[in-house]
Design a protein around this motif. Structure first.
Motif, PDB file in Angstrom:
ATOM      1  N   HIS A  49       0.827  -1.205   0.000  1.00 34.50           N
ATOM      2  CA  HIS A  49       0.000   0.000   0.000  1.00 34.50           C
ATOM      3  C   HIS A  49       0.868   1.265   0.000  1.00 34.50           C
TER       4      HIS A  49
ATOM      5  N   HIS B  50       1.356   3.897  -3.062  1.00 32.33           N
ATOM      6  CA  HIS B  50       0.998   5.289  -2.793  1.00 32.33           C
ATOM      7  C   HIS B  50       2.157   6.234  -3.126  1.00 32.33           C
TER       8      HIS B  50
ATOM      9  N   ASP C 136      -6.354   8.331  -6.092  1.00 36.21           N
ATOM     10  CA  ASP C 136      -6.516   7.266  -5.108  1.00 36.21           C
ATOM     11  C   ASP C 136      -7.178   6.042  -5.737  1.00 36.21           C
ATOM     12  N   GLU C 137      -8.138   6.279  -6.646  1.00 39.62           N
ATOM     13  CA  GLU C 137      -8.820   5.175  -7.311  1.00 39.62           C
ATOM     14  C   GLU C 137      -7.844   4.370  -8.183  1.00 39.62           C
TER      15      GLU C 137
ATOM     16  N   GLU D  78      -5.749   2.243  -5.894  1.00 40.19           N
ATOM     17  CA  GLU D  78      -6.504   1.103  -5.373  1.00 40.19           C
ATOM     18  C   GLU D  78      -6.578  -0.014  -6.409  1.00 40.19           C
ATOM     19  N   ARG D  79      -6.751   0.340  -7.682  1.00 39.07           N
ATOM     20  CA  ARG D  79      -6.804  -0.675  -8.745  1.00 39.07           C
ATOM     21  C   ARG D  79      -5.455  -1.390  -8.880  1.00 39.07           C
TER      22      ARG D  79
ATOM     23  N   GLU E  30      -3.177  -1.799  -6.506  1.00 40.03           N
ATOM     24  CA  GLU E  30      -3.036  -2.685  -5.350  1.00 40.03           C
ATOM     25  C   GLU E  30      -3.857  -3.949  -5.536  1.00 40.03           C
ATOM     26  N   ALA E  31      -5.084  -3.799  -6.006  1.00 39.94           N
ATOM     27  CA  ALA E  31      -5.947  -4.964  -6.225  1.00 39.94           C
ATOM     28  C   ALA E  31      -5.335  -5.895  -7.266  1.00 39.94           C
TER      29      ALA E  31
ATOM     30  N   ASP F 295      -5.220  -7.551  -1.824  1.00 41.03           N
ATOM     31  CA  ASP F 295      -6.461  -7.439  -1.073  1.00 41.03           C
ATOM     32  C   ASP F 295      -6.714  -8.699  -0.260  1.00 41.03           C
TER      33      ASP F 295
END
Length: 146
Positions: free
Chosen positions: A115, A119, A129-130, A133-134, A136-137, A142
């Motif tokens: 994470h 970042h 941020d979106e 998040e993608r 990281e996924a 996750d």
């Protein structure tokens, strides 16, 4: 009890293990994202230095988990065109603040390192941020069972 962890022999990862964890987290990121990170170095230190803390107006070395230093692509930086005397772009991960955060929250150390890494690299690209998040996924982080 089956599946119980014997904590008596475990210890927190040192700098070498933490650097390995960071590089493994980076290797799990999507290939296109990693290719675009050419020239970005990953550094691990126990704590940020005083200059970093002063630059960000922070009082405690535990207030900073990671930091991007350099000229990001979002600011017109091109790692292939380093100016004379310009340091390469770097992502710093701070082991002790990360371990402290990990101890206080319900997530795996691998997820936390990924994470913060995403970042901080996200600052290099100017990602939302979106977007982060993608990424990281896509890295599979996750799954908090790691």
């Amino acid at each position: 009890m089956s599946g119980e962890v014997d904590w008596s022999g475990l210890r927190a990862p040192g700098l070498v293990e933490f650097e390995q964890l960071a590089h493994e987290a980076f290797a799990r990121l999507p290939e296109l994202f990693r290719q675009r990170c050419a020239g970005v170095a990953i550094q691990v230190a126990d704590f940020p230095d005083d200059e970093m803390l002063d630059e960000l107006g922070l009082e405690s070395e535990f207030d900073l988990l990671g930091l991007f230093r350099g000229v990001g692509l979002a600011q017109g930086g091109d790692p292939a065109l380093l100016q004379t005397g310009q340091m390469p772009n770097m992502v710093w991960l701070f082991r002790r603040p990360l371990l402290d955060y990990w101890a206080e929250h319900d997530e795996t150390l691998g997820h936390l390192v990924t994470h913060v890494l995403v970042h901080e690299i996200g600052h290099h690209f100017g990602l939302s941020d979106e977007d982060m998040e993608r990424i990281e996924a896509a890295a599979g982080e996750d799954d908090r069972s790691q």
